[in-house]
Design an enzyme around this catalytic site. Structure first.
Site, mmCIF file in Angstrom:
data_model
loop_
_atom_site.group_PDB
_atom_site.id
_atom_site.type_symbol
_atom_site.label_atom_id
_atom_site.label_comp_id
_atom_site.label_asym_id
_atom_site.label_seq_id
_atom_site.Cartn_x
_atom_site.Cartn_y
_atom_site.Cartn_z
ATOM 1 N N GLY A 71 0.851 -1.167 0.000
ATOM 2 C CA GLY A 71 0.000 0.000 0.000
ATOM 3 C C GLY A 71 0.892 1.222 0.000
ATOM 4 O O GLY A 71 1.577 1.469 0.973
ATOM 5 N N THR A 72 0.869 2.001 -1.084
ATOM 6 C CA THR A 72 1.869 3.043 -1.265
ATOM 7 C C THR A 72 1.299 4.176 -2.094
ATOM 8 O O THR A 72 0.457 3.962 -2.954
ATOM 9 C CB THR A 72 3.107 2.469 -2.003
ATOM 10 N N ILE A 73 1.780 5.416 -1.853
ATOM 11 C CA ILE A 73 1.489 6.529 -2.752
ATOM 12 C C ILE A 73 2.783 6.976 -3.403
ATOM 13 O O ILE A 73 3.864 6.858 -2.825
ATOM 14 C CB ILE A 73 0.809 7.709 -2.020
ATOM 15 N N SER A 83 4.602 5.245 2.292
ATOM 16 C CA SER A 83 3.782 4.043 2.463
ATOM 17 C C SER A 83 3.591 3.674 3.925
ATOM 18 O O SER A 83 4.448 3.930 4.771
ATOM 19 C CB SER A 83 4.461 2.871 1.745
ATOM 20 N N MET A 129 4.142 2.584 -7.954
ATOM 21 C CA MET A 129 3.997 2.049 -6.601
ATOM 22 C C MET A 129 3.309 0.689 -6.632
ATOM 23 O O MET A 129 2.725 0.289 -7.631
ATOM 24 C CB MET A 129 3.206 3.027 -5.749
#
Length: 536
Positions: A354-356, A373, A436
């Site tokens: 889960g990352t931006i 993240s 990502m």
């Protein structure tokens, strides 16, 4: 009107965005607008990146949070700087301590996998070293969105719902109650188009802004984090927080057909992207959409991952030197192992992350590649009461095998999945890029770089192109719009091809390139997310 926001029966097309004075790109439209507002107020690309990163902890909490890690590559004054804002394991967290609680593997949720959050320190370091505007002004958009609220976008709502359903089944215990109070205040996940607000986020971000992140590590916020951890038997202490500061590092690179491709050094997995490119640069590719191209890309990435997983960890404990595996001789040695059929290297099982990711550029030539993240979506499922601080579960990647390269050690940093990328040619910046999504990231980096350099695709097309993802052994997953005849041809070469119905696991990227002669910026953003570019 009752719309299904995930029913899109007709193909749509995005085109490359052009601008001259400034450009920002990320996975959430409101965050992109926040970055543009900062640029228009006189901020530079670094200020815009911090503003967007802080805002995204509110605007996309399914992928990152105040209690997560970050990395950045910053081009300014004709030089590229690297920032490692990932935190270490707490000093009391050891193999023995985890096993004494009956675990043979670090659990994914709860307080055990929580490591020291690095993102707030990273924001402060970037601001102090390169920012134009005050830290308080930069964080104001994030504070306002947390206080006043915003409506959920389609992809955000989708993953928020997934997380709620998973957490409702698996997170049992009083330590998880604050997560549900914060992110499911009505006893369910907020829906697409529905407003969500979090005054606790706003108060925490205000305190971070007022203190230059000091409160988070050596003040009132640190006290709250440590007290909650101690109450429920966690390992993260006030001493761990007080000892932390994000560190400036020297980026690493490989030259690919006249361009330098840059990544953050270990403990990040950017080395894997460079290893893959170093292998394939010995091949000559004439067309993108051929079985030979895809086969060689996949085989090179298998070898790169096998090497990377065998050595990447906290640099203090790495047994090899980065330069030794990025040399031409090593690339040639691995390249010779690629045959006409799929090989099976030492397998491991990649995880979803889960990352931006965000990219920024201003009219002065400053550019930032930034990634942040909580890991595995919302992270550990732990939210510090009354703060909105969702703590990451990055410790999950540590091994409890003392012989593993990434063995858990008190105070050590784990193998890290999140990686920003940057491209230069000669002594000039081409620009920031990133994809990502857990272990998809180095695979996405290699595909985007090759789409750009080998196949001449514009920024938007380089991101839109159908992607593949190596999973383990001979298993390869491809997107549903991947050419069927090529998938069949790969299967005949021994690849175990799986067609994915959902593109969520194939990464979500952004690109900004700069024309060195005119200074014109050109950007692309992902259709796989709620991506947006804001420019002027």
């Amino acid at each position: 009107m009752n719309f299904d926001f995930h029913y899109n029966p007709y193909p749509s097309q995005r085109t490359t965005v052009f601008a001259r004075n400034g450009m920002v790109a990320t996975s959430q439209p409101l965050a992109a607008q926040a970055g543009l507002d900062i640029l228009k107020k006189g901020g530079n690309a670094i200020d815009a990146a911090i503003a967007m990163a802080a805002a995204l902890t509110v605007l996309e909490p399914t992928s990152n949070g105040i209690g997560g890690d970050a990395f950045a590559l910053i081009w300014t004054k004709g030089k590229l700087f690297g920032l490692n804002a990932s935190g270490p394991a707490p000093q009391k967290l050891s193999i023995e301590a985890v096993k004494s609680r009956g675990f043979e593997k670090i659990p994914a949720y709860g307080l055990i996998p929580v490591t020291v959050p690095g993102a707030p320190s990273g924001w402060a370091e970037m601001s102090k070293k390169f920012g134009h505007l005050s830290f308080k002004e930069i964080l104001q958009p994030a504070i306002e969105y947390a206080e006043k609220g915003y409506p959920l976008t389609p992809i955000l709502g989708k993953y928020w719902g997934y997380a709620y359903n998973r957490f409702k089944q698996n997170l049992i215990g009083d330590e998880f109650r604050p997560w549900f109070e914060t992110f499911a205040p009505n006893g369910r996940a907020p829906r697409i188009g529905e407003m969500w607000r979090s005054p606790a986020h706003a108060a925490t971000l205000s305190e971070i802004a007022e203190t230059g992140s000091e409160s988070f590590y050596r003040g009132a916020l640190a006290d709250k984090i440590a007290a909650f951890s101690e109450r429920f038997g966690g390992f993260l202490s006030k001493e761990d927080l007080a000892a932390y500061r994000a560190e400036w590092v020297e980026p690493i690179k490989v030259n690919y057909r006249g361009y330098d491709v840059w990544e953050i050094p270990p403990n990040g997995q950017g080395l894997i992207a460079l290893l893959g490119l170093n292998i394939v640069k010995g091949f000559h590719f004439t067309e993108k959409e051929t079985v030979d191209t895809y086969h060689k890309q996949i085989e090179a990435m298998k070898l790169a991952f096998t090497d990377g997983k065998a050595c990447i960890t906290d640099p203090a404990y790495m047994k090899i030197k980065v330069d030794d595996v990025l040399c031409d001789a090593y690339g040639e040695e691995r390249r010779r192992e690629i045959t006409e059929n799929a090989i099976e290297p030492l397998p491991y099982l990649p995880l979803r992350g889960g990352t931006i990711y965000l990219a920024t550029a201003d009219g002065e030539g400053n550019m930032v590649s930034f990634i942040q993240s909580n890991y595995m979506g919302f992270g550990s499922g732990i939210v510090v009461p009354g703060t909105g601080i969702a703590l990451q579960n990055r410790g999950y990647d540590f091994s409890l095998d003392c012989n593993n390269p990434n063995a858990l050690r008190p105070g050590a940093k784990s193998y890290h999945t999140i990686i920003p990328g940057f491209l230069t040619k000669g002594n000039q910046a081409v620009g920031p890029f990133g994809v990502m999504g857990g272990f998809m990231q180095p695979q996405g980096h290699m595909q985007v770089v090759m789409n750009t350099i080998d196949f001449g695709l514009n920024p938007q097309a380089a991101l839109d192109a159908p992607r593949w993802q190596w999973l383990e052994g001979k298993r390869v997953q491809v997107e549903s719009h991947f050419p069927n005849h090529l998938a069949q041809a790969l299967a005949r070469k021994g690849h175990q091809v799986e067609i994915a119905l959902d593109s969520g696991g194939f990464g979500r990227g952004q690109i900004i390139w700069r024309d060195p002669e005119t200074g014109v910026l050109m950007g692309g953003t992902e259709a796989r997310t709620d991506g947006a570019i804001a420019a002027w």
